[in-house]
Design a protein around this motif. Structure first.
Motif, mmCIF file in Angstrom:
data_model
loop_
_atom_site.group_PDB
_atom_site.id
_atom_site.type_symbol
_atom_site.label_atom_id
_atom_site.label_comp_id
_atom_site.label_asym_id
_atom_site.label_seq_id
_atom_site.Cartn_x
_atom_site.Cartn_y
_atom_site.Cartn_z
ATOM 1 N N SER A 1 -99.056 -0.090 71.609
ATOM 2 C CA SER A 1 -97.621 -0.785 71.329
ATOM 3 C C SER A 1 -97.230 -0.370 72.884
ATOM 4 N N ARG A 2 -97.760 0.687 73.494
ATOM 5 C CA ARG A 2 -97.185 1.088 74.632
ATOM 6 C C ARG A 2 -97.671 -0.598 75.733
ATOM 7 N N ALA A 3 -99.050 0.050 75.452
ATOM 8 C CA ALA A 3 -99.717 -0.984 76.232
ATOM 9 C C ALA A 3 -99.662 -2.122 76.564
ATOM 10 N N ARG A 4 -99.332 -2.502 75.659
ATOM 11 C CA ARG A 4 -98.770 -4.592 75.459
ATOM 12 C C ARG A 4 -97.368 -4.428 75.522
ATOM 13 N N ALA A 5 -97.085 -3.557 75.498
ATOM 14 C CA ALA A 5 -95.039 -3.205 76.635
ATOM 15 C C ALA A 5 -95.169 -3.746 77.452
ATOM 16 N N ARG A 6 -96.185 -2.689 78.712
ATOM 17 C CA ARG A 6 -96.720 -2.433 80.050
ATOM 18 C C ARG A 6 -97.319 -3.570 80.191
ATOM 19 N N ARG A 7 -98.397 -4.545 79.214
ATOM 20 C CA ARG A 7 -98.356 -5.739 79.888
ATOM 21 C C ARG A 7 -97.704 -6.663 80.437
ATOM 22 N N ASN A 8 -96.643 -6.760 79.372
ATOM 23 C CA ASN A 8 -95.524 -7.811 79.317
ATOM 24 C C ASN A 8 -94.513 -7.841 80.136
ATOM 25 N N ALA A 9 -94.538 -6.562 80.344
ATOM 26 C CA ALA A 9 -93.634 -6.061 81.144
ATOM 27 C C ALA A 9 -93.459 -7.012 82.257
ATOM 28 N N ALA A 10 -94.713 -6.309 83.174
ATOM 29 C CA ALA A 10 -95.805 -6.440 84.414
ATOM 30 C C ALA A 10 -96.199 -7.955 84.897
ATOM 31 N N PHE A 11 -95.471 -8.784 83.572
ATOM 32 C CA PHE A 11 -96.114 -10.246 83.897
ATOM 33 C C PHE A 11 -94.675 -10.769 83.970
#
Length: 351
Positions: free
Chosen positions: A75-85
């Protein structure tokens, strides 16, 4: 006088207008005199992770609970990817929203002193009942408890609750951090105050709440299933292909929907014309009462259940699922930019 002064301003420097447009693309910042309330998201899947980011982007403090440490890390990794996007696409200045999210396997800690708790586990009534009932016991009496579901009745979901008046469905759609609409669906015993509080929080976090009746599929999923049923019916008859259907929807019908809804279009075209069309078309529309007779049933019988299985209506062993998701998100972002005052640049063949 103010208008005249404005008219006398010197021309903007090259690039200034472009920078101004980029500013309008970004969400409005949370007012610093309003501290973020504390929210909890129960579930670490795609929906839970994206809802948590959506709340954090809106300025709220968010705790994400999951049963497994591995699920929390995903979940943390997905949030990071989406925030970077979002930063790459110009919708956010930085990834600071992530600082407002914490992840924990301790449910009591996640729910301590929260005012808004969102259950976001898989669409299984028994599983949701167990989690909602346990969460209610750990929540304060004034907290709003919600479930994100695309079809399950809020009245049924509230059956194990002792405070059903403080429960409401908030149906986020994928991707939850990009799609503005959230359906707010009260159950039979949901109080008007709960609907108002949930809607207010959604609005503060940049969403467009729409209150819907407690009916199968609410409104979003009913529309989606009505369209799918008709198109599957036409594919089964051999009249069209899935590719043709997707092309007509994406580049035809859907392209004007941001400008006018079905009832606005009916009034614009005139009810005489629409009535004449309906007399010709409605008798020929699909009336199937279940998905198993026809292409969907045939595909499921072969184990071709969609993207995750490698095949569905399309062969996802040939098409790249990750590239598809990325382009989907980029297209949604392009439309978000337009609604926030951006411009469409039509590229010619030489661009």
């Amino acid at each position: 006088m103010a208008r005249a002064d404005h008219d006398r301003r010197p021309p903007a420097r090259p690039g200034a207008a472009r920078r101004d447009r980029r500013e309008r693309f970004r969400p409005r910042r949370r007012a610093r005199d309003r501290p973020g309330v504390t929210c909890a998201v129960l579930g670490t899947g795609v929906m839970g992770s994206d809802i948590a980011l959506s709340l954090a982007l809106g300025g709220e403090e968010v705790r994400v609970w999951g049963r497994r440490a591995a699920g929390l890390e995903e979940s943390r990794a997905r949030a990071r990817r989406n925030a970077a996007f979002l930063v790459v696409e110009g919708l956010e200045r930085d990834e600071s929203a992530l600082e407002r999210i914490t992840w924990t396997t301790e449910r009591a800690r996640a729910l301590e002193d929260v005012v808004f708790a969102c259950e976001a586990v898989s669409e299984e009534l028994a599983l949701k009942h167990e989690l909602l009932g346990s969460a209610e016991e750990e929540l304060g009496a004034g907290a709003v408890l919600v479930s994100t579901t695309s079809a399950l009745s809020p009245t049924r979901l509230a059956e194990p609750l002792t405070r059903p008046e403080r429960f409401v469905v908030t149906h986020y759609a994928q991707p939850a951090h990009l799609v503005a609409l959230v359906e707010v669906v009260p159950g039979e015993r949901t109080s008007p105050e709960t609907v108002a509080e949930a809607s207010s929080l959604l609005e503060r976090t940049g969403k467009r709440p729409a209150v819907c009746a407690d009916m199968p599929g609410f409104l979003w999923s009913r529309l989606q299933q009505a369209v799918l049923r008709e198109l599957v019916h036409l594919v089964a008859r051999g009249d069209v292909t899935p590719e043709t259907c997707d092309t007509v929807v994406k580049y035809g019908y859907a392209s004007r929907l941001p400008a006018m809804g079905p009832f606005e279009h009916a009034d614009l075209a005139g009810l005489e014309l629409m009535g004449n069309q309906a007399r010709e078309i409605w008798p020929d529309l699909a009336t199937a009462q279940g998905p198993d007779d026809g292409p969907i049933g045939e595909l499921r019988a072969r184990g071709w259940t969609g993207m995750a299985a490698g095949r569905g209506f399309y062969d996802w062993r040939v098409r790249d699922p990750d590239a598809f998701r990325l382009e989907r998100d980029r297209e949604i972002v392009r439309r978000l930019k337009i609604t926030r005052g951006g411009e469409v640049v039509l590229k010619g063949p030489e661009a």
